[in-house]
Enzyme design. Structure first.
Site, PDB file in Angstrom:
ATOM      1  N   SER A  42      95.611 114.531  93.910  1.00  0.00           N
ATOM      2  CA  SER A  42      95.478 113.580  95.011  1.00  0.00           C
ATOM      3  C   SER A  42      96.868 113.384  95.606  1.00  0.00           C
ATOM      4  O   SER A  42      97.857 113.875  95.058  1.00  0.00           O
ATOM      5  CB  SER A  42      94.894 112.243  94.531  1.00  0.00           C
ATOM      6  OG  SER A  42      95.798 111.596  93.647  1.00  0.00           O
ATOM      7  N   LEU A  53      94.636 105.966  92.670  1.00  0.00           N
ATOM      8  CA  LEU A  53      94.735 105.906  94.128  1.00  0.00           C
ATOM      9  C   LEU A  53      94.992 107.276  94.747  1.00  0.00           C
ATOM     10  O   LEU A  53      95.656 108.136  94.158  1.00  0.00           O
ATOM     11  CB  LEU A  53      95.849 104.946  94.541  1.00  0.00           C
ATOM     12  CG  LEU A  53      95.665 103.475  94.179  1.00  0.00           C
ATOM     13  CD1 LEU A  53      96.843 102.652  94.706  1.00  0.00           C
ATOM     14  CD2 LEU A  53      94.348 102.928  94.734  1.00  0.00           C
ATOM     15  N   HIS A  61      96.456 115.405  88.573  1.00  0.00           N
ATOM     16  CA  HIS A  61      95.915 114.535  87.536  1.00  0.00           C
ATOM     17  C   HIS A  61      95.577 115.304  86.263  1.00  0.00           C
ATOM     18  O   HIS A  61      95.818 114.812  85.152  1.00  0.00           O
ATOM     19  CB  HIS A  61      94.638 113.843  88.040  1.00  0.00           C
ATOM     20  CG  HIS A  61      94.874 112.856  89.118  1.00  0.00           C
ATOM     21  ND1 HIS A  61      95.120 111.519  88.877  1.00  0.00           N
ATOM     22  CD2 HIS A  61      94.903 112.996  90.469  1.00  0.00           C
ATOM     23  CE1 HIS A  61      95.283 110.882  90.020  1.00  0.00           C
ATOM     24  NE2 HIS A  61      95.168 111.764  91.007  1.00  0.00           N
ATOM     25  N   LEU A 120      94.716 119.465  84.537  1.00  0.00           N
ATOM     26  CA  LEU A 120      94.419 120.894  84.479  1.00  0.00           C
ATOM     27  C   LEU A 120      93.730 121.128  83.144  1.00  0.00           C
ATOM     28  O   LEU A 120      94.242 120.706  82.106  1.00  0.00           O
ATOM     29  CB  LEU A 120      95.698 121.725  84.573  1.00  0.00           C
ATOM     30  CG  LEU A 120      95.567 123.264  84.532  1.00  0.00           C
ATOM     31  CD1 LEU A 120      96.815 123.907  85.126  1.00  0.00           C
ATOM     32  CD2 LEU A 120      95.346 123.830  83.133  1.00  0.00           C
ATOM     33  N   TYR A 179     104.572 123.660  81.304  1.00  0.00           N
ATOM     34  CA  TYR A 179     104.789 123.377  82.723  1.00  0.00           C
ATOM     35  C   TYR A 179     106.154 123.867  83.197  1.00  0.00           C
ATOM     36  O   TYR A 179     106.306 124.235  84.377  1.00  0.00           O
ATOM     37  CB  TYR A 179     104.603 121.885  82.999  1.00  0.00           C
ATOM     38  CG  TYR A 179     103.154 121.480  82.954  1.00  0.00           C
ATOM     39  CD1 TYR A 179     102.245 121.972  83.888  1.00  0.00           C
ATOM     40  CD2 TYR A 179     102.672 120.628  81.967  1.00  0.00           C
ATOM     41  CE1 TYR A 179     100.906 121.624  83.854  1.00  0.00           C
ATOM     42  CE2 TYR A 179     101.322 120.270  81.916  1.00  0.00           C
ATOM     43  CZ  TYR A 179     100.452 120.772  82.868  1.00  0.00           C
ATOM     44  OH  TYR A 179      99.124 120.433  82.827  1.00  0.00           O
TER      45      TYR A 179
END
Length: 205
Positions: free
Chosen positions: A95, A109, A120, A122, A166
């Site tokens: 988002s 939000l 948010h 994976l 990551y």
């Protein structure tokens, strides 16, 4: 929402050719492999994969079913699913966020005027893990973000043990995250999204 026909990274990718009929006509078969934005109709499949992936590790899910539906209704263009023969095997849900760092409010939000894409979650289906699918999906997602003119960077928070994964995907550590979930603490990471004009000019974005 962006038209998929204008986004080269979301066009179906066929990993094997469909068999031909005796008359030389192709049968109507599901593509072997495709990437596309998710829709609210995919929410249950998404939650089933996420629940199995996270509850056994942390005891909770980043997004519950109603939150998945919430984001797939508000900003489906910031999600990406990997489907094998019509079956969801991995996904990312994001988002927009409008601040430099994530806060507790970022968990629920979507800020339409934001320039940071908050990733948010994976997750990869258990039968498809240890095959590099998570890395491939993240690479495709970051390439896709370069086609979005409003996206300037990607943000995420993760537990310590996921930081090396990551980092291999090109994310850099920003430091401890302000967000906590129960007793869990997180590391915040980011990835600049560069080359907007170049990508639009040379890849059909």
């Amino acid at each position: 929402m962006l038209a998929l026909s204008a986004l080269p990274f979301l066009k179906p990718v066929h990993l094997r050719s469909p068999r031909s009929s005796p008359r030389g006509q192709r049968r109507h078969t599901l593509p072997a492999s495709e990437f596309r934005c998710l829709s609210p109709e995919d929410a249950v499949s998404v939650f089933e994969i996420e629940r199995e992936a996270f509850i056994s590790v942390s005891g909770d899910c980043p997004l519950h079913l109603d939150e998945i539906r919430h984001f797939l209704n508000l900003c489906p263009e910031l999600s990406l699913g990997w489907f094998e023969e019509g079956r969801l095997v991995a996904f990312i849900i994001g988002s927009l966020w409008d601040q430099d760092r994530l806060s507790q409010a970022a968990l629920t939000l979507h800020k339409p005027r934001g320039t940071a894409v908050h990733i948010h979650v994976l997750a990869v289906h258990r039968t498809f893990r240890q095959q590099g699918k998570g890395s491939i999906l993240m690479w495709r997602y970051l390439q896709y973000l370069r086609c979005l003119p409003f996206a300037r960077r990607a943000l995420l928070m993760c537990e310590d043990f996921l930081v090396p994964f990551y980092q291999k995907c090109g994310f850099e550590v920003l430091g401890p995250c302000e967000v906590t979930v129960g007793e869990l603490a997180f590391v915040e990471m980011h990835h600049p999204v560069r080359g907007h004009a170049f990508m639009r000019r040379n890849s059909g974005c």
